[in-house]
Design an enzyme around this catalytic site. Sequence first.
Site, PDB file in Angstrom:
ATOM      1  CE1 TYR A  34      49.335  65.950  26.216  1.00  0.00           C
ATOM      2  CE2 TYR A  34      51.507  66.439  25.350  1.00  0.00           C
ATOM      3  CZ  TYR A  34      50.700  65.798  26.267  1.00  0.00           C
ATOM      4  OH  TYR A  34      51.281  64.996  27.228  1.00  0.00           O
ATOM      5  CB  SER A  39      53.339  67.291  36.473  1.00  0.00           C
ATOM      6  OG  SER A  39      52.876  68.405  37.194  1.00  0.00           O
ATOM      7  CE  LYS A  74      55.981  80.094  37.813  1.00  0.00           C
ATOM      8  NZ  LYS A  74      55.683  80.018  36.350  1.00  0.00           N
ATOM      9  N   GLY A 120      58.148  71.554  31.102  1.00  0.00           N
ATOM     10  CA  GLY A 120      57.504  72.392  30.107  1.00  0.00           C
ATOM     11  C   GLY A 120      58.185  73.747  30.164  1.00  0.00           C
ATOM     12  CG  ASN A 176      63.784  73.901  34.844  1.00  0.00           C
ATOM     13  OD1 ASN A 176      63.880  74.417  35.959  1.00  0.00           O
ATOM     14  ND2 ASN A 176      62.698  74.017  34.102  1.00  0.00           N
TER      15      ASN A 176
END
Length: 324
Positions: A54, A206, A216, A284, A294
């Site tokens: 990353y 994901s 969104k 994330g 969440n």
Amino acid sequence: MRYRNVGNSGLKVSEIGLGSWLTYGTAAEQEAADACVRAAFENGINFFDTANAYNRGAGEEAMGAALKKYDRSSYVLSTKVFFPMGDGPNDRGLSRKHIMEQCEASLKRLNVDYIDIYYCHRFDDQTPVEETLRALDDLTAQGKILYSAVSEWTAAQITEATGISQRLNLRPLISNQPIYNMFERYIEKEVLPVSEKNGIGQIVFSPLAQGVLTGKYKPGMDLPKDSRGADESVNFVIKSYFQENVLECVQELNSLAKELGISLSQLSLAWVLRHPGVSSALIGASKPAQIEENVKAVEVDLSEDTLAEIERILKKVEGFAPLR
């Protein structure tokens, strides 16, 4: 928060974990990482995931800095090895040399003495699986990692690895980290059954389809300027989902979530967590509010009727093919 064992191991992780892919060390600054990790702890999250690849180590550095103020025994930390970390022929893959060197480098970047779960980020067809597994077993014996795992391995690759581990009496793999969400469900056919048979839990990434399953992004409308989808540096990740039928499906799911009195992200996470083979879902976040919303997904129990309605809606995107 609720906690689950990772596969057949005794390790317990929060049903929602915090990841750092495309977030910390890239799009978000350290201050945001600190705030999100703090919010995660406040909401019962004990699992934090990153990888050496990353942003070439920046993700690990940001995560390590954010976790520094917390007692090491209070959280579970995972990172990964496989992707190139240099230009040399041995600066990639799952050879003993690369694994050993990158484990040491990750420990330094994270500023910790050990890694809880160490993932093989992908399968390496140029290295014998036995070599890889022996290296991981040696790292465990040395106390540098506590558990070994794989990411995005096929059912056949997992079967081969577990067979070798059993034959050589090596410590078993405890987890696989695949992509898994309402649109990308390939693991249901073979990976989940094989993993459950071999005591391997799924820690999925994901689960919100890179933010698409928050609602969104609307069909026929421009991408929100401050969204991940509008960020050209990461846009390739979510291009697959910007199809009219997919976005229309998202709107239907959003309407269903509203009928249930929850957000679409909570519905999507609860759907992922419905499967007992899933140990944790990685989110994330660049803002604490995203975490606070969440984590409420763990309180959502989906009825059989709701699950059937979700399947009816998802039939409209059957055969969805992601871009990779």
